[in-house]
Scaffold this active site. Structure first.
Site, mmCIF file in Angstrom:
data_model
loop_
_atom_site.group_PDB
_atom_site.id
_atom_site.type_symbol
_atom_site.label_atom_id
_atom_site.label_comp_id
_atom_site.label_asym_id
_atom_site.label_seq_id
_atom_site.Cartn_x
_atom_site.Cartn_y
_atom_site.Cartn_z
ATOM 1 N N GLU A 160 0.806 -1.233 0.000
ATOM 2 C CA GLU A 160 0.000 0.000 0.000
ATOM 3 C C GLU A 160 0.833 1.274 0.000
ATOM 4 O O GLU A 160 0.579 2.206 0.769
ATOM 5 C CB GLU A 160 -0.991 -0.033 1.184
ATOM 6 C CG GLU A 160 -1.919 -1.231 1.084
ATOM 7 C CD GLU A 160 -2.961 -1.315 2.189
ATOM 8 O OE1 GLU A 160 -2.986 -0.446 3.075
ATOM 9 O OE2 GLU A 160 -3.760 -2.270 2.168
ATOM 10 N N ASN A 201 2.383 -4.833 -3.427
ATOM 11 C CA ASN A 201 0.984 -5.216 -3.203
ATOM 12 C C ASN A 201 0.168 -3.967 -2.887
ATOM 13 O O ASN A 201 0.622 -3.100 -2.135
ATOM 14 C CB ASN A 201 0.963 -6.186 -2.003
ATOM 15 C CG ASN A 201 -0.348 -6.921 -1.824
ATOM 16 O OD1 ASN A 201 -0.840 -7.566 -2.756
ATOM 17 N ND2 ASN A 201 -0.932 -6.846 -0.630
ATOM 18 N N HIS A 237 -9.954 -6.265 -2.879
ATOM 19 C CA HIS A 237 -11.048 -6.099 -1.912
ATOM 20 C C HIS A 237 -12.161 -5.369 -2.654
ATOM 21 O O HIS A 237 -12.083 -4.159 -2.863
ATOM 22 C CB HIS A 237 -10.583 -5.276 -0.707
ATOM 23 C CG HIS A 237 -9.600 -5.997 0.158
ATOM 24 N ND1 HIS A 237 -9.925 -7.156 0.843
ATOM 25 C CD2 HIS A 237 -8.306 -5.750 0.447
ATOM 26 C CE1 HIS A 237 -8.864 -7.579 1.525
ATOM 27 N NE2 HIS A 237 -7.870 -6.750 1.293
ATOM 28 N N GLU A 265 -5.814 -10.731 -1.975
ATOM 29 C CA GLU A 265 -6.657 -10.554 -0.783
ATOM 30 C C GLU A 265 -8.134 -10.498 -1.171
ATOM 31 O O GLU A 265 -8.910 -9.719 -0.613
ATOM 32 C CB GLU A 265 -6.263 -9.263 -0.029
ATOM 33 C CG GLU A 265 -4.779 -9.148 0.265
ATOM 34 C CD GLU A 265 -4.399 -7.944 1.122
ATOM 35 O OE1 GLU A 265 -5.284 -7.287 1.692
ATOM 36 O OE2 GLU A 265 -3.185 -7.665 1.235
ATOM 37 N N ASP A 267 -11.908 -10.440 -1.698
ATOM 38 C CA ASP A 267 -13.236 -10.635 -1.103
ATOM 39 C C ASP A 267 -14.198 -9.671 -1.797
ATOM 40 O O ASP A 267 -13.775 -8.693 -2.409
ATOM 41 C CB ASP A 267 -13.255 -10.494 0.433
ATOM 42 C CG ASP A 267 -12.604 -9.235 0.972
ATOM 43 O OD1 ASP A 267 -12.466 -8.242 0.223
ATOM 44 O OD2 ASP A 267 -12.234 -9.230 2.168
#
Ligand code: NAG
Ligand code: NAG
Length: 350
Positions: A160, A201, A237, A265, A267
């Site tokens: 990030e 990432n 995400h 990651e 979802d």
């Protein structure tokens, strides 16, 4: 030449175009990792956290190598846990996940060496000067990566680091050292475990856009200058009904730089309460995301950010939202699970 169209038509007839797994499907037991591997992917994986490892029915699914060929510790390799006090390292939690993965013959993604969040407070509070903070990053990354040498498939070396507009985020690292802190961490990670894949990432770099372009330019610059980097992690995400339409193009664009890509990651959260319509949409959304990865060989694998709604980070973070994962709170598979299967089963042309 006259034969070619006939042969081609015959081939097409054999290709399972637009496969759709019936719900409930006839093939429930094959497992996500097994399907992913049969389609040439390296793994299908999930994040987990040490605090859930006492839940036996959960651990049974987590440990099923047919479902998951890869695990990411969602918290216990983060700075605040690994080096809570300067020079004092605590590898207990990370070691437990690595041991679990070894028993289950699963790969591990290491997460993460340098991140401004869940950072040990002493790193900012110390108000270190440029060269001291450089040595702190180098020491932290080196000891963490070296400790797990040989056991980690890939590291999210820096997490990030970007703003939405593609510029670098202002953190204690950027403000004290400048942009070179990223390269410093990658070089330290490479030296500590030359065989681990090194990833940058981030979130909101799933489709094309300013932030993705920022990451693209960094990778391009690293490649040009010979700074070690092997992959880009798209956190993914995502939000129900709002799946970016350019995920495949974005993955291809990163891949064109000679790096691999992973969804790290994944979802897909929704506003609660859950309804049958939302679950149906979620199935479609999972299929769309996964098929973007299926379509590009350089997309090596997908990791969901835990497997069950019971242990998702979403409700604690986004008020009124949840139900983001393929298993529900009772560890029953949701329609989303079959969306993943369908996405993995999409034909690949190579
Ligand atoms: C080490 O970290 C684990 C979590 O991974 C934690 O439970 C434990 O209390 C920590 N140990 C020390 C001595 O701080
Ligand atoms: C920190 O030091 C490096 C040299 O080690 C230098 O390139 C960089 O510009 C310095 N950063 C700042 C913010 O002064």
């Amino acid at each position: 030449m006259a034969k070619l169209p006939i042969a081609f038509a015959a081939l097409l007839a054999l290709v399972p175009v637009a496969t759709s797994t019936p719900f409930p499907p006839f093939n429930t037991n094959s497992g996500l990792n097994k399907v992913a591997k049969s389609k040439g992917k390296l793994y299908f994986g999930t994040a987990t956290d040490n605090i859930y490892l006492g839940d036996k029915p959960y651990v049974k699914i987590l440990s099923n190598n047919n479902e998951f060929g890869q695990i990411t510790p969602s918290n216990t390799m983060k700075w605040e846990t690994i080096e809570p006090v300067r020079g004092t390292f605590n590898f207990t939690g990370g070691d437990e996940i690595v041991a679990l993965a070894k028993r289950n013959r699963q790969l591990v993604r290491g997460h993460t060496c340098v991140w401004h969040s869940q950072l040990a407070p002493w790193v900012e509070a110390g108000k270190f000067d440029n060269s001291t903070l450089q040595s702190i990053i180098k020491d932290h990354t080196t000891k963490l990566v070296r400790h797990h040498k040989g056991d980690i498939y890939a590291w999210d070396v820096v997490n990030e680091a970007f703003n939405e507009d593609g510029t670098l985020r202002e953190t204690v690292f950027l403000n004290t050292i400048g942009p070179s802190y990223i390269e410093l961490a990658f070089r330290a990670a490479r030296a500590a475990d030359p065989r681990a894949k090194l990833y940058i990432n981030d979130y909101n770099i799933d489709g094309l856009g300013d932030k993705s372009t920022g990451v693209y330019n960094l990778v391009k610059d690293f490649k040009r200058r010979g700074v070690p980097i092997d992959g880009v992690g798209l956190q993914a995400h995502l939000i129900l009904g709002q799946i970016p339409t350019t995920i495949k193009e974005n993955i291809q664009k990163f891949a064109s730089l000679g790096v691999e890509v992973a969804l790290t990651e994944l979802d897909i959260r929704m506003e609660l309460p859950v309804t049958p319509e939302k679950l149906k949409q979620q199935r479609k959304d999972y299929e769309a995301v996964i098929s973007a990865c299926s379509a590009v060989p350089a997309c090596v694998g997908v990791t969901i950010w835990d497997l069950t709604d019971k242990y998702s980070w979403v409700p604690g973070w986004f008020e009124g939202e949840g139900a983001a994962l393929p298993w529900d709170e009772n560890l029953e598979k949701k329609p989303a699970y079959y969306g993943i299967v369908d996405g993995l089963n999409k034909w690949r042309w190579f």
